[in-house]
Design an enzyme around this catalytic site. Structure first.
Site, mmCIF file in Angstrom:
data_model
loop_
_atom_site.group_PDB
_atom_site.id
_atom_site.type_symbol
_atom_site.label_atom_id
_atom_site.label_comp_id
_atom_site.label_asym_id
_atom_site.label_seq_id
_atom_site.Cartn_x
_atom_site.Cartn_y
_atom_site.Cartn_z
ATOM 1 N N GLY A 146 0.815 -1.207 0.000
ATOM 2 C CA GLY A 146 0.000 0.000 0.000
ATOM 3 C C GLY A 146 0.843 1.249 0.000
ATOM 4 N N GLU A 200 5.417 -3.634 0.692
ATOM 5 C CA GLU A 200 5.631 -3.202 -0.669
ATOM 6 C C GLU A 200 5.056 -1.803 -0.751
ATOM 7 O OE1 GLU A 200 3.990 -5.539 -3.940
ATOM 8 O OE2 GLU A 200 4.078 -3.630 -4.989
ATOM 9 N N CYS A 220 1.749 -1.179 -9.269
ATOM 10 C CA CYS A 220 2.962 -0.833 -8.500
ATOM 11 C C CYS A 220 4.177 -0.852 -9.406
ATOM 12 C CB CYS A 220 3.150 -1.772 -7.315
ATOM 13 S SG CYS A 220 2.532 -3.408 -7.586
ATOM 14 N N GLU A 257 5.750 9.726 -6.241
ATOM 15 C CA GLU A 257 4.851 8.873 -7.020
ATOM 16 C C GLU A 257 3.532 9.601 -7.280
ATOM 17 O OE1 GLU A 257 3.528 4.194 -6.873
ATOM 18 O OE2 GLU A 257 3.408 5.328 -5.013
#
Lengths: 532, 532
Positions: B239, B261, B298, B390
């Site tokens: 997440g 992750e 991702c 991001e």
């Protein structure tokens, strides 16, 4: 007084006047030894880090880096052999550990052998666990971490767990990392001699001079900065829980791997059948292990668990008599007796009774009476946390359980430990109780032993020197045993659809050594990828 | 409105009146879906933890636990197959991901296949890396962690990375752990249907009913308590970086393993020779990958690195045209457009120019225009951290480097990422530059690709889905790929001098399956220990 220099960025640096210093003490006499050692400041530490970083880039650009490291490790081992007498003498002065057999016949040879094993492990790329999925065009292996490794060694082995020469350093180096090593305050001069040997080995080869650096001491806040530094690859620490936990918090917050070997009390169960069968022999076995190195082993058997029956009480009496009769060993540091006094007092405050010992030995030498404590199973279960406090030295706490059921209840409340041991009847008398207790203890320890004391830690590929927290920081890694301990300092790297000529040799179709083990399409093989 | 129940301790528990609840939203319409889902309180969470703990003890007491788990995983897979239509429909409603091909033809089959691969991995004990040192009487292997695993799944794959059915759950279960799973708020109903399928599979067998539990939501402070709980084995989280870092701090402080992750922008280098050779094809390849799942992977290629020459500028123009022409996909959540707007604004504030897109799409559906940003190499190097933020969605940032030297400087400042990709000339035109850049990128990413977009993540033993922080919490572990991902949930256990009949079957002289791979005295073999 001579102020010694640190080894930073390929040079022995003298500290400027006014730099804070440390001195070594001789724990057998309480007197200061002649040299002083500077505390490195942040400017020096960061210089070391940048030099190590550049050294890693230079190192890994060599196709033969693993072979070159192996050569250095062997050269270092040879230098230690040539300097054995001076090393043993200095270590004896600084730690009061006996020259013979401990330092000269046992610990220094083990340290040298470990460096040679690390050299062999560096040369044998099987540890990298090359995994080839030929259909998926995916190939992976373990590769060095991005950055050097900071190694902080322990106080209790001036050679074998020294940051400058011990297992953590050897594993970090053999896996492709320059090392920034810190001496322990308990053996500053020994660390200097070790670093001089390493330096001589480095100068004989063509590796980057900052491959190995050594400082004596640093401010605690600089240690926290260092383990979290973006340029660092990882940290390896062996020492006290209090210091380790602070370093861990700093490294964790920065996402930097840190491997810790912290406290352990290494429970030993003496089951009733074993005590009834061979109680006196077990007394001897425990006393020899428990007092080894004045009890200052991370694998010291500090917690003894038995049933309060006639054989159990005879065991306690037997140990007490031998503890009282054995001459207390000299401890590693001047403040060790006071720390032990406090630890024993704390156990006493929580219900443990001192059977024998319990006090420092008066006189100039740093000594504490061999100490046995006893507590009932009821009292232990009432305060299991307080009664699992480590008392690092020639001490043991016996828990006398009412019966087998209470022994099982005690097993359930044990904390994570490096080891757990069971002594059982050589026939089947203890089998049922073993079957009940062992699964509980198994999941709380890294190494489970039968009919053996935990003090010895073999440098074997199958060793696990580690365990659930708080004995270490992660239960999946070992700090002893080659190549297993190298896996701590490794990143998993996958190559996806990478052109064959751009793959590292370890992942190409042809086996690079003809004997490297690789997992190719589900099977381990020393062969090449079969032709399509 | 129907309030749904949680699966705790082998029963579907209805929450009492007054319990706070969540509802699912349909991101295509912005409307709430009919059901509500309770927030579990600490009493329920601790009950789940105790039930899971007891279930693990019960499970591991069975000699055939691995086989039993494999059977459950296969039963679960079959249940998902039987319930495919309902699952696809619900996931489509909750996530707006297309029914076909994405949910029905791709993601659900992948999820089912992964459960079957996990079943096969559970049955094949080679993953435990049994290591036998017969002379030293030391035998070790990887064993389950002590405690259940708490799994928090991601928002972007309602099946394949769902905490209830995805890779983390499968790996944790297959390696011997009951799982406590948490639904993602973005697909509560899908998670319920998955848990119902698991529950049906559980009831068909004889495994402990608390093997698999599922909650919908919990208070943030309870999450921090849970990951640090003494009874927990480990946590797996996929997440956001913000949430992951908080959970990591709590788990780390308690010495509990946690695997994360987190964010990644997955740099892709388009070298000059490749763009000159086949620029238009690379435009197509990038656009397809970058907009896949509306960019919510991702492994989305979020950072494009190229030289500011004619071919490079043509590539940017080509992408911009295709981005403008492509219909924006519906995003996973109602607040995604606003989050993207903020992320794009932040990149802009640090010097990036919006080439195309940059704003939410008006209307009821949760949409953001496909967005390409551009920044010069100089500007990127001036603020490398801010420009590596991001922007999770259909966005890409192109960095136009002045020349190859600047491209190399940019490679040096890249943060840790899941992947790094290189497109190069099919001949040798880019070889020198590749040789210069690839080693730098290699050490910063888990998976290095050639001539391939990173979005696909194969469930292969050689996969590495992970990487240096901040892309994950530890560079040595993968969250995708079997059995590799199971190694996260394993303690290294050594048996020292343990009597042969007390060893687990995997470590006895005789190979328990006749085909398990074991490392015996330095060589991998499927055979027995040779007779002495």
């Amino acid at each position: 007084m001579t102020q010694q220099a640190t080894l930073i960025a390929g040079a022995w640096r003298e500290a400027p006047a006014g730099t804070p210093t440390l001195a070594s003490l001789n724990p057998a006499t309480g007197e200061a030894l002649p040299d002083t050692y500077p505390v490195s400041d942040w400017v020096n530490l960061e210089a070391a880090l940048y030099a190590a970083r550049a050294a890693q880039a230079q190192l890994l650009a060599r196709p033969d880096w693993a072979e070159a490291l192996a050569g250095f490790l062997e050269g270092y081992a040879a230098q230690l052999e040539a300097r054995a007498d001076a090393l043993v003498e200095m270590a004896h002065l600084e730690t009061a550990l006996p020259r013979e057999p401990r330092l000269k016949a046992v610990e220094l040879p083990r340290t040298i052998a470990q460096l040679r094993l690390a050299a062999a492990a560096a040369r044998e790329p099987s540890w990298r666990q090359a995994t080839l999925d030929t259909r998926g065009k995916l190939r992976s292996y373990f590769a060095p971490l991005d950055g050097p490794v900071f190694v902080l060694g322990a106080n209790n082995f001036p050679f074998a767990f020294n940051g400058v020469a011990g297992g953590d350093m050897a594993a970090a180096l053999a896996s492709g990392h320059p090392v920034l090593t810190k001496a322990h305050p308990g053996h500053l001069g020994t660390s200097r001699l070790l670093a001089e040997a390493a330096w001589a080995a480095l100068q004989a080869g063509d590796l980057p001079p900052a491959l190995m650096q050594m400082i004596y001491h640093l401010a605690p806040e600089d240690g926290l900065r260092l383990v979290a530094h973006p340029l660092l690859g990882a940290t390896a620490f062996t020492g006290s829980r209090a210091v380790g936990v602070r370093l861990k918090a700093a490294a964790d917050a920065a996402g930097k791997p840190i491997y810790l070997e912290l406290s352990a009390i290494n429970p030993v169960f003496f089951l009733p059948g074993a005590l009834a069968e061979r109680g006196p022999a077990l007394v001897d076995e425990y006393v020899a292990s428990g007092l080894l190195g004045a009890g200052q082993f991370c694998t010291n058997p500090g917690l003894l668990l038995l049933v309060d029956d006639a054989a159990g009480r005879a065991f306690v009496d037997g140990v007490a008599a031998k503890f009282a009769a054995a001459k207390p060993g000299v401890l590693l540091s001047a403040n060790a007796p006071e720390q032990l006094r406090q630890a024993v007092a704390a156990l006493h405050a929580h219900g443990a009774e001192v059977v024998v010992g319990g006090q420092p030995v008066p006189g100039p030498a740093s000594c504490f009476n061999n100490t046995l404590l006893r507590v009932s199973g009821d009292a232990f279960l009432a305060e299991p946390e307080a009664l699992q406090r480590e008392a690092f030295g020639p001490t043991g706490l016996v828990v006398l359980a009412r019966d087998a059921d209470q022994l099982a209840a005690i097993a359930e409340v044990l904390e994570g430990n490096l080891t757990g041991s069971f002594y059982t009847h050589t026939g089947a008398a203890d089998d049922a109780l073993y079957a009940r207790l062992a699964p509980v203890v198994r999941r709380k320890v890294g190494r489970l032993l039968n009919d053996k004391m935990p003090t010895g830690v073999a440098v074997s590929p199958a060793m696990m020197h580690g365990g659930p927290y708080p004995s270490s920081g992660h239960p999946g890694f070992t700090s002893v045993g080659l190549p297993a301990s190298m896996r701590r300092f490794a990143a998993l790297q996958c190559f996806d659809n990478v052109r064959p000529d751009r793959l590292p040799p370890e992942l190409r179709d042809v086996n690079p050594t003809g004997r490297m083990w690789r997992l190719i399409d589900g099977g381990w093989t020393q062969g090449d990828v079969p032709a399509a």
